[in-house]
Structures are given as C-alpha cells and as structure tokens.
Design a protein around this motif. Structure first.
Motif, PDB file in Angstrom:
ATOM      1  N   ALA A 182       0.814  -1.364   0.040  1.00 22.86           N
ATOM      2  CA  ALA A 182       0.027  -0.017   0.123  1.00 22.86           C
ATOM      3  C   ALA A 182       0.969   1.198   0.083  1.00 22.86           C
ATOM      4  CB  ALA A 182      -0.921  -0.099   1.228  1.00 22.86           C
ATOM      5  N   GLN A 183       1.897   1.347   0.912  1.00 18.64           N
ATOM      6  CA  GLN A 183       2.896   2.299   0.953  1.00 18.64           C
ATOM      7  C   GLN A 183       3.371   2.702  -0.436  1.00 18.64           C
ATOM      8  OE1 GLN A 183       3.621   4.822   2.431  1.00 18.64           O
ATOM      9  NE2 GLN A 183       5.561   5.357   1.348  1.00 18.64           N
ATOM     10  N   HIS A 186       1.179   4.389  -2.487  1.00 18.25           N
ATOM     11  CA  HIS A 186       0.991   6.054  -2.047  1.00 18.25           C
ATOM     12  C   HIS A 186       2.019   6.672  -2.328  1.00 18.25           C
ATOM     13  CE1 HIS A 186      -2.694   4.068  -0.037  1.00 18.25           C
ATOM     14  NE2 HIS A 186      -2.898   5.204   0.447  1.00 18.25           N
ATOM     15  N   TYR A 208      -5.975   4.678   2.163  1.00 19.69           N
ATOM     16  CA  TYR A 208      -5.953   3.179   1.863  1.00 19.69           C
ATOM     17  C   TYR A 208      -7.396   2.771   1.743  1.00 19.69           C
ATOM     18  CZ  TYR A 208      -5.330  -1.592   1.109  1.00 19.69           C
ATOM     19  OH  TYR A 208      -5.552  -2.998   0.591  1.00 19.69           O
ATOM     20  N   LEU A 220      -1.168  -0.161   8.692  1.00 16.35           N
ATOM     21  CA  LEU A 220      -1.173   0.609   7.500  1.00 16.35           C
ATOM     22  C   LEU A 220      -1.006   2.315   7.952  1.00 16.35           C
ATOM     23  CD1 LEU A 220      -4.503  -1.041   6.305  1.00 16.35           C
ATOM     24  CD2 LEU A 220      -2.365  -1.010   4.963  1.00 16.35           C
ATOM     25  N   GLN A 223       2.330   3.799   8.060  1.00 16.91           N
ATOM     26  CA  GLN A 223       3.144   4.109   6.626  1.00 16.91           C
ATOM     27  C   GLN A 223       3.252   5.807   6.588  1.00 16.91           C
ATOM     28  OE1 GLN A 223       4.727   1.563   5.379  1.00 16.91           O
ATOM     29  NE2 GLN A 223       3.830   0.413   7.093  1.00 16.91           N
ATOM     30  N   ILE A 226       0.403   7.263   4.090  1.00 13.53           N
ATOM     31  CA  ILE A 226      -0.977   6.895   4.291  1.00 13.53           C
ATOM     32  C   ILE A 226      -1.659   7.654   5.323  1.00 13.53           C
ATOM     33  CG2 ILE A 226      -2.674   4.698   4.728  1.00 13.53           C
ATOM     34  CD1 ILE A 226      -0.579   2.907   3.617  1.00 13.53           C
ATOM     35  N   GLY A 229      -7.962   6.087   6.262  1.00 10.10           N
ATOM     36  CA  GLY A 229      -8.709   4.871   5.360  1.00 10.10           C
ATOM     37  C   GLY A 229     -10.170   5.028   4.935  1.00 10.10           C
TER      38      GLY A 229
END
Length: 251
Positions: A182-183, A186, A208, A220, A223, A226, A229
């Motif tokens: 995910a990072q 991003h 995210y 998450l 990071q 991020i 969410g």
C-alpha cells in the motif's frame, strides 16, 4: 502534518434502525476533534445522518453525484442538492462505479471538477484490478486515473481533493495489500503529484481503501504516505469502525 481521515462507505446497505444505531455509537466513541471522520450513507438516509451528526464533529457525504447542476438525469443527485443537506464530501470514481456503471476517467474528472466548483470535497478513488497488478501495470493504471483529473482541474486543486487508493482486488474480498504494498502505491501517487508541485503533494491526503479492518489499520496508518482509510464492510460494524478511528488517532 497531514490530519488523519477515516471514511465509512456503507454502499447499498442499512435501514433507518441501522443508521440510528451505528451513528449513536460513532457520535459517542469517535473523536471528531482529533481526526477527520466522514460517513457516506446511501443517499436516502442523508437527512437522517445530517440530523444525527449535527454538532458531533463527524462529517458526511454522498457516494455519488452528477456533474450537472440540474436537468433530465433520472435517478441522479446534483451538487446543489447534496449541499442543501450539509454534505461536505462526495465519493467520486469508486471502483464499483467505474466497473459496474461504466464511469470512465473523463466522467470522473468532470465530477471532481463539479464538486470543487460547488465547494464540496471530492474523495477521488483510484486503483487497479488483480489482472492489472499481475501484469505489472499498477502505476500506469493509477497514474492514468489521476492524470485525467490533473488535466481537468490542475495541480493546485489537489489541495482540496482527497485521494483514496483502493486496489480493486482487495475490496470486499478479505484480501488486503500489505502495508508495504500500500505504501509503495501511495508513495508513487505523491511522487506523481510532486512532479507538478511538491508543496501540493505534501498537503494532499492519501487514504488506503482495500479491506481496512481494526486488525490491520494501525500498521497501515503508520506508513509515511498513508493518511487514513476508506472503510467498506468494517464501517457497518460499530466496534470495528471505532477501533479503526482510534488507530488513526494514535498514528
């Protein structure tokens, strides 16, 4: 420092009793002063949500909007309508809108532009399918989705846009990108924005949006790129959503 944001996308779920119950829990337990929290209910419940969240510090919005202000568009909502109810956010370009309802990058860009013109914050959703990830074209796909909006509204507008990266393969599947995966995306998004303006890139909040749960939220949100969410299924469970908001606060 970018302020954390957690958004609840209820999709086509809920009824009056569920809305009442969930929002009662949210109002009591989500610290809307320390983080930004946003609820996206089905449009029929926006009035109920507005009444319930009044004075709570929790914001709300709609899951979709039309780019025209009025007209013969049966079943659609305009920005002037959603604003009348106090909506400050709107989801734009969610993968389900793109995949199931045929919304392309140009239409998404038009909706973003319309939201900005109405002083409503667009939450721009971008992301790749499993096939695209396996083909190694994640950056090409995500970059293209963002570039369409950049071309339409310009880089300065991204100070007023929230971007939600939602890998399509991780939505509603129980699968989640690792914090590192995910990072990586991003960071790519922020680098793309920085190519036009580093200051704007630093300010733009990136969320995210692939099966965020209480169990993975903290890792998450730690990071560096991020900033919160976009939460789907877990936002229909009060304890889960509250725990995710707490993780954002701690991060």
């Amino acid at each position: 420092m970018r302020r954390k944001l957690v958004a609840a996308n209820w999709k086509m779920n809920g009824d009056k009793a569920t809305v009442e119950s969930l929002l009662s829990e949210f109002v009591q337990n989500v610290d809307g002063q320390s983080i930004d929290a946003v609820v996206f209910p089905p449009a029929l419940y926006v009035g109920q949500v507005a009444d319930k969240l009044a004075g709570s510090g929790i914001e709300f919005g709609t899951q979709n909007v039309h780019h025209a202000d009025k007209g013969a568009f049966t079943g659609e909502l305009s920005l002037s309508m959603v604003k009348e109810f106090g909506c400050r956010y709107v989801l734009v370009g969610h993968s389900e809108r793109r995949e199931l309802f045929g919304e392309d990058d140009a239409l998404v860009a038009d909706k973003v532009a319309a939201a900005l013109a109405a002083d409503v914050t667009p939450m721009l959703c971008v992301g790749e399918t499993l096939e695209q990830r396996e083909q190694g074209v994640t950056e090409k796909v995500v970059g293209g989705q963002i570039q369409a909006v950049l071309d339409k509204v310009g880089i300065a507008a991204f100070e007023r846009i929230v971007i939600a990266y939602e890998p399509v393969w991780a939505i509603g599947t129980g699968k989640t990108a690792t914090p590192e995966q995910a990072q990586e995306v991003h960071a790519f998004i922020r680098k793309q924005l920085a190519g036009s303006d580093e200051s704007v890139a630093r300010k733009c909040r990136l969320l995210y949006g692939g099966s965020v749960k209480a169990a993975n939220a903290q890792e998450l949100f730690k990071q560096p790129d991020i900033d919160g969410g976009l939460v789907g299924g877990a936002s229909l469970l009060a304890d889960e959503f509250i725990a995710i908001c707490q993780a954002a606060k701690e991060a």
